[in-house]
Design a protein around this motif. Sequence first.
Motif, short mmCIF file in Angstrom:
data_model
loop_
_atom_site.label_atom_id
_atom_site.label_comp_id
_atom_site.label_asym_id
_atom_site.label_seq_id
_atom_site.Cartn_x
_atom_site.Cartn_y
_atom_site.Cartn_z
N PRO A 95 130.14 -17.31 -39.66
CA PRO A 95 129.35 -18.48 -39.98
C PRO A 95 130.12 -19.39 -40.92
O PRO A 95 130.98 -18.91 -41.64
N TRP A 108 118.76 -2.26 -28.17
CA TRP A 108 119.61 -1.92 -29.32
C TRP A 108 121.05 -1.65 -28.91
O TRP A 108 121.98 -2.00 -29.64
N GLN A 121 121.53 -28.45 -34.45
CA GLN A 121 120.16 -28.73 -34.04
C GLN A 121 120.05 -29.58 -32.77
O GLN A 121 119.36 -29.20 -31.84
N PRO A 158 116.36 -26.11 -37.40
CA PRO A 158 115.01 -25.55 -37.36
C PRO A 158 114.73 -24.82 -36.05
O PRO A 158 113.98 -23.84 -36.05
N PHE A 201 122.60 -15.13 -44.79
CA PHE A 201 123.65 -14.38 -44.10
C PHE A 201 124.89 -15.24 -43.91
O PHE A 201 126.02 -14.76 -44.03
N LEU A 252 117.60 -9.59 -38.76
CA LEU A 252 116.85 -10.06 -37.60
C LEU A 252 115.68 -9.12 -37.33
O LEU A 252 114.57 -9.57 -36.96
N MET A 253 115.92 -7.83 -37.51
CA MET A 253 114.82 -6.88 -37.33
C MET A 253 113.74 -7.12 -38.39
O MET A 253 112.54 -7.08 -38.10
N VAL A 293 111.66 -9.91 -37.37
CA VAL A 293 110.70 -9.49 -36.35
C VAL A 293 109.58 -8.69 -36.99
O VAL A 293 108.38 -8.89 -36.72
N LEU A 302 116.43 -22.83 -34.53
CA LEU A 302 116.87 -21.44 -34.60
C LEU A 302 116.41 -20.79 -35.90
O LEU A 302 116.91 -19.72 -36.25
N ASP A 303 115.49 -21.44 -36.60
CA ASP A 303 115.00 -20.91 -37.86
C ASP A 303 116.11 -20.76 -38.89
O ASP A 303 116.08 -19.87 -39.73
N ILE A 304 117.11 -21.61 -38.78
CA ILE A 304 118.16 -21.59 -39.80
C ILE A 304 117.99 -22.86 -40.62
O ILE A 304 118.16 -23.96 -40.09
N TYR A 317 111.39 -16.07 -41.11
CA TYR A 317 112.81 -16.08 -41.42
C TYR A 317 113.10 -16.53 -42.84
O TYR A 317 114.23 -16.85 -43.18
N TYR A 321 124.55 -15.19 -33.13
CA TYR A 321 123.22 -15.07 -33.72
C TYR A 321 122.13 -15.17 -32.66
O TYR A 321 121.20 -14.36 -32.61
N ILE A 372 118.78 -16.31 -42.67
CA ILE A 372 119.97 -16.56 -41.86
C ILE A 372 120.97 -17.39 -42.65
O ILE A 372 122.18 -17.14 -42.62
N LEU A 429 115.66 -17.96 -25.55
CA LEU A 429 116.66 -17.94 -26.61
C LEU A 429 117.98 -17.38 -26.09
O LEU A 429 119.06 -17.91 -26.37
N VAL A 472 117.62 -8.27 -30.33
CA VAL A 472 116.70 -7.60 -31.25
C VAL A 472 115.26 -7.82 -30.79
O VAL A 472 114.44 -6.90 -30.78
N PHE A 505 129.36 -18.17 -34.59
CA PHE A 505 128.29 -17.44 -35.25
C PHE A 505 126.94 -17.78 -34.63
O PHE A 505 126.12 -16.90 -34.38
N ARG A 535 119.89 -12.04 -31.83
CA ARG A 535 118.46 -12.18 -32.08
C ARG A 535 117.66 -11.93 -30.81
O ARG A 535 116.64 -11.23 -30.82
N TYR A 541 121.02 -27.59 -29.91
CA TYR A 541 120.01 -26.59 -29.61
C TYR A 541 118.91 -27.18 -28.73
O TYR A 541 118.46 -26.55 -27.77
#
Lengths: 132, 767, 142, 157, 506, 90, 115
Positions: free
Chosen positions: E386, E407, E478, B62, B131, B177-178, B181, B64-66, B187, E395, B128, E323, E402, E391, E399, E481
């Motif tokens: 992944p 870019w 997690q 969570p 992906f 990812l864009m 955003v 990383l929003d995955i 996500y 990621y 994600i 991040l 982004v 990955f 991210r 993280y």
Amino acid sequence: MSDFLTVFFLLTGSGLILIGAIGAVRMPDLILRMHATTKAGALGVGLMTVATAVYFLDIGVTVRALSILAFVVLTAPIAAHVIGRAAYFTGAPLWERTLKDELGQNLDRRGHYLRSGLEEQDRLPNRDRPAE
Amino acid sequence: MLLAVLSGFILCTLAPWLTRSFGDRAGWLLSLLPAALFIYFLTWIPTIAQGEAVIIHYPWIPGLDINMSFLVDGLSLLFALLISGIGTFIIIYAGGYLHGHKDLPRFYAIMFAFMASMLGLVLSDNIIALFVFWELTSVTSYLLIGFLHEDKDNRWFALQGLLVTVVGGLALLAGLLMLAVAAGGEYTLSGILAAEDIHAYPFYTGMVLAILLGTFTKSAQVPFHFWLPNAMAAPTPVSAFLHSATMVKAGVFLMARLNPSVGGTDLWFYALGIFGALTMLTGSVMALRSTGLKAILAYTTVMALGTLTMLIGIGTEQAIIAAMTFLLAHALYKAALFMLAGALDHETGTKDVTKMGGLRQVMPITFLAACLAALSLAGLPPLFGFIGKELMFEATLGAGGALAAFTSLLALLSAIMIVAMAAVFALRPFTGRRKETPKTPHEAPLSMLIGPVTLATLGLVFGLFGFLPAAALVGPAVAAVYGDPITVELYLWHGINAPLMMSIAAVIAGLVLFAKWDTVLAGFKRLTFIDRFGMERGYEHAMDGLVAVAEWQTRLLQNGSMGNYLTTIVLTIVGLAGWTLLVHTDTPIPLGLFDVNLYEAVVAGLVVVGAVFASVTTSRLGAVATLGIIGFSIALIYVLFSAPDLGTTQIMVETLTVILLVLVLFRLPGFIDYSAPATRIKDAVVAVALGGLMTLLILAVNDVPVAEPISDQLVHWSEPEGHGRNIVNVILVDFRALDTLGEIFVIGLAAIGVYAMIRFRAEDKAQ
Amino acid sequence: MKAMDSLILRTAARFLLPLLLLFSLFVLLRGHDEPGGGFIAGLVAAVGFSLYVFAFNAGDTRELMWMDPRVMLGWGLLLATLSGLPAILEGKAFFTALWWPVEVPLIGSVTLSTPLVFDIGVYLVVIGSVMAIVLALAEVEE
Amino acid sequence: MTLFIWNILLAFVWVALSGNFTGSGFLAGFIFGYLVLAFVSRMSGDMTGYTRKIPQVIGFTLFYLWELIRSNMRVAYEVLTPTHYMRPGVIGLPLMTQSDAAVTLLANLISMTPGTLSIDVSNDNRMLYIHAMHIDDEDALRADLKDLERRVIELLS
Amino acid sequence: MSPEVALPVIIPFIFGSLSVILYKSNTAQRWLGVIGTGALLVAAMVLLHNTYTHPDGVLIIALGDWPAPFGIVLVSDILGAVMTLMAALIGFAVAIYSLPSISSDHEAFGYYPLMHLLLAGVCGAFLTGDIFNLYVWVEVLLVASFALLILGGERAQMEGAIKYVTLNLLSSIMLLTAVGLTYGMTGTLNMADLVVKLAEVENQGLVTVVSMLYLVAFSIKAAAFPLFFWLPASYHTPPVAISALFAGLLTKVGVYMLYRFFSLLFTQDMGYTHEILLWIGGFTMITGVLGAARYYEIRRILSFHIVSQIGYMFMALALFSPLALAGGIYFIVHNIVTKSNLFLIGGVIYFLRGSHELKQVGGLWRERPWLGLMFLASALSLAGMPPLSGFIGKYMLVRAGVEAESWGIVAVALGVGLLTLYSMVKIWAEAFWKAQPQEYAERAARFERAISERSLAIMCLPIAVLAILAVLLGVGMQPVYEVLIAAAEQMRDPQIYVDAVLGGNQ
Amino acid sequence: MIEWAVVATLLILALALVLTTARLFIGPSLADRVVALELIALIAVGIMLAYAIQVDRPAFMDVALVLALTAFMAAVGFARLLERGGSSDE
Amino acid sequence: MEPLMAFVVGGLFAASIYMMLRRSLVKLVIGLILLSNAANLLIFTVSGMQRGLPPLIAPGDTLPAGGWADPLPQALVLTAIVIGFGVLAFAVVLIHRAYVVVKEDDLEKMRSTDT
Ligand code: NA
Ligand code: NA
């Protein structure tokens, strides 16, 4: 008085060292240069150690000064010997006005061996002669 | 649901063991899982058919929003059913097709991982996670395409497929990812679909292009279509699965999925419409000039994918309905056709359709199934494929703007060719004179027939009873893709209208084409420009170019020349620090008063003079002796500026360095300056640049006042707390003992290293 | 080939080595109060042994040193590291100096301390390291 | 016995170096000296009778210091005058003693005295080769050197 | 006062010293090797646990009880503790791998002591709170690596070592110079104190200038563009156990130091300094990966990938969002695990086939599927596939890119990911898929006969653990993280560090 | 008086240093350079002694002591090199 | 004195880099030695140079009489000298071994590990 002695020893000492330095520049061959540097240098430093001993007038300093003196006098001729010897073995040129060279006649460069020249006079067995 | 998705991965680890234990029957046994999954997904139909979308959430990462959140709606369910349903037959089929193959256990393992990835892809709500599964399909399909890996071509094609899809995958990651955003940090697909102002995202165009690069490569759209036919290097079960229900459909799936929120702009409309239509045409043309069974089918897949993309791009209600219908129809007949092609290949030993003939008698069931599936492919009534094609024509005709004519024309052309190819597939091997084939053909085993027969039959059933798929499958899917609930009704007969006319024209023209196929084939084969069309050559050039660029840049940088390395590094130092000094400091460099005694200047000067002499002398030992004088002078500087310990240490170290140097130097040759005068000047400039930088730095830093260095405290502590009167020594053994500890370890390490360097080989030789 | 085989140098080395060793001990022990310390002391001793290598040869020197330089180096490292540990027994951070004034009969009050132990470790490391290098080089040459 | 004398000597050196002129200082010096000697005892120290003749040592030192000053003045003259008047040469000096210590001491002393520099001893220890700046009067030079050798032997006997 | 902060340096010091003393017994050295690195691993775990659970998230020990900033402090914040744990982990893995794979000659000439002391240097660099002390640790690890690099005395080792030694020395000298200039400007060496004192320097431009010296010094160590030459020139020359140790740890020390300095000390002109970092990062990624694309020798490919991956770490630091920083640390962690493991696998391939040349090896997927799986886990992870660890790192960074709308770097990062995949797949296709080429079959068979299955099993043990870790780090991200984001928050708020160190936390 | 004498001494020694350095650079043989280096060491000893007097700190004599004790080692090393066959005329 | 030393140190850096670029093993190592010396002198210089104030405390005192030169950079430089010695000892033997093994003094001919 101690001030005067200090100054005297300082100046004579450094003067001697300077003479040694001049000798190092001016003398015509290696061994002659070593004559200058070894003796003048060592004595010059010796005089300067005396100057410090006189200046500080402290037993600890005096001992240190004498130690320096002793070390210099002990090591300078050894350094001169090893360099001179090595230079000889590697064939350093002597000044062209050198009159005689008894060492060179008795030197066996390839065998790295120096004869005394007395071997033929008596029949004493040689101590260190390498086996042939 | 989590279990449903992950069960494939679990079985993946068990499959090799099960396969070894159960031998021949393993395929049947293993097919129980996809079958069970199929049934499980069937149970969702009632819920979904009512237009509901269910979200099931399991936290994963969570932070990383995955997350393992799943979105079950019409679209995902349609795909899930196709994957598990067709998957069931594929697994069974593979047991027959790869019967006795020594790598069958591995095959099943990868296959289940692939299947699970595909399920995860279509069911994921979290983009994600989607992906993650997306890339997993790329990797697993790589392993499947290269399954027969001792063959160099197979490895090459596997790599090609992987690289092309991964290029897209990477772009897709950026795009997703864009998108997140743009959707305000959302996500989940459900969240994104609900987001309002995605079109307002300032980088919308870039985002769409990135996403489309992902979907186009995956779904083999022009100009990335080349990898797909090459992926036939895979064993046939894999091709069947890849082409019908999985992998290549992933791109279509994602475009469909994102259509409601990302689509609806001109960019989306034209990009999908034009590229889809071109892909459609390209696929058909390429199919027409192929003779391999699998190749023909692969190009028709390209055609189908183009059609689907085009339809999603058109985006009207009819178009979406057409797309979903076509998708379902295609999945059914394509899986069947591939499996049949595999059966033919398996039984006859050849893949070339021109080398087969008259197999009708020996393989009647195969022939029948082939006819059914091919009719669906050709879009003839009463098969489901016909409904799909009719809807497609309707949609192209109804496309807005200039696209209507363009897409309709291309669709018609493509349809003509597909009819011809369907005929080729269904008739050429089976009818006519018997031809000698490498193997003596007879009917394929049950395991290899049950799948194609069932699927081909299903094409007929759905065609006849259009309401079945309409209500349960296509309708909810269309609702999901269109973004609004729509009632879908599917009929064979739509009345006499333009689409029907087009269909008739296509069939007639197609049959003519079939009749003249041999001449057409010869003519088309001469059109070699088609081979250059698309990116396959581009891909090859890219690979060659990559290696060439790699060679060039590595030769340039890592050229083995120590001089270049040093120069580069020194210039980097000078560049970065010097530029910063120039730009970021405005204080003039203070030279201050030269508060120097003459003898100090002499001593300091000797350091520099010595250094210069050492660097220009040609006498190696002279340089070493000069090191001595530099060392003594530095020692004197230390002494003259209040650092007796430093002076002592410097002297000792200098002495020992000289001892070491003379111990090793007698083996080394004298100096030769190998470099040219110009190089010397260049080197001197580099050297002086660094020296100048250091000088400026010292001058600048020297001008910075320091109020209270930490050493003041150390001086005060030294005697009372540190019990020592030589403050430097107290620092070394007490205040900063750790430094000294590290330092002696450095010395020790150097000694160990030196000892090893000297003795390692010496003792080797002694042995 | 044997070493330099100079009588004068050999005799001088015999005479200078004990002097240098004693001097090194002296520099070691008073380093906390005057210029000196374990490192300089170790170098002085190493110079003494190196002189012996030059005047005689590596084998004789190795014999004279009694302990393999690498082992000496190891002990030095260990000693220096361990000298930081006793403090932890008293609840203080590693490398906190501990001082024990000891009454030794005849000599009087002597202060033993962990920094001294540390410095001795440094001393041994320096001798061990330098001699490991010098002896290895000299042996290869011979 | 030799070692014991050495030890006492080293103890004195220690006391002198440390400036701790007390019994404990001497004892410490003795102990450290002992340790050093125990460590290097494998080498044969043949500095026999080194301290027995202290008056002789003092006398010798004075003699030698004088020689040193004399030598330096001559060298200074030679260095500072613009022309070289030197008549250098290398002569062999047959040795009366073959004791390592005596030979070494003699060689070193010769090196430090006027215009002479010991280059090497023959491998059989019987001939000391000396470079002299002036061998115009070789006999006088040899006599001087013999005198020095006699004094050294006396000192070390 | 937290004694556990000092253990990661004291333990390898003690074991290293003991191994030196016992140099004559290879058996004793092996035991000391395994026990010592094992103890280090335990200590590092304890350290991370205690650091993370501490209210400040920072543990310190003031050595000699001299309070900061006057004495040397060792500081364990989460970043430092994580790095220490990784060092210990790789140390332990390599120690076990070494048991069957390192020759008795290597053992007799100090392999184990060098390994211990390398670890001591690395851990010391991660934990010290003093810039000069940092220099000392860098030298410890550097000299240990010198010695390890030449162990064996092959021609290639010598040639590689000359470049390695010279260029790394240049870097050390730059570091030393920068430390000296820093002391000249501030009169202090303690990092926390420097945070305060550097801000007080009037000529802030000069601070930036000095920061450039640090930047170059650390970038050389980190093998960043255009300063990486020493790495590809040397890393493929020693035995693989050593290469693996190097690959995992050495460049990461450089990266760590950049992270430390350019989050704690040099944030006065981030628009300038971190922009430079970004450019360096981009070029490093590209040049490294292109270098790898050129080669067909496993260790060379992997060596260039070290360079390439360093670029990502630069990118993370340059972006500097929470991040990004968490992603950067994660990338380091992941890279240590996978890259070391790939080297170790490369070693096994060598033992089975007698070559590191891809054109000469093959057939491994057929014969050693488990090895293939472990390779895939590590290689695909490195390539950022992944759900493996790589990955997640990619990621997080992409991210962050982004989100920062950078870019250019996003495109580079993604493109380089593709080329990384290309290289990894190249190894896979050649070494595993392709059949063993006939002309080298005889040698391969000879090598395979020479290595016992038991030895292989011991070598595969750490490989398996690391491969599983590569998977777990991705799938079980997690908890990781949470630790890393805490580390990133610490990095972004130097005051936490300053208060803990100068306040002398309990 | 002592102040200027010390300064004079230091200047004299500095001059000696320059001269000897010239010999070191000139050579021509290695032995010549080594002789010069030995003298430089002695000059350095002298400078340290004079400096100890100038700043009234006997501590600097300790450095001189070490230098006096070890400087000849360089000569021994070079001599050994020469005897082992290194060329003297480089 | 510091401004003069700034030039001395700059000169040392320049000379050392020039030597390292000379392609010869021996010059390379001498360049490294000079480089190390240059850095040490740099530290010594930028920390402020004082004449005649060694950081030594007379017996019975608690502070150096008459002020002190900063002892900390001295300790740092001392450590750096020693470390430099260790490293350079290694480097010296390395070039020796490299020459013995490779039989080549020209660095430009030692490219086998890069190409
Ligand atoms: Na300043
Ligand atoms: Na200052």
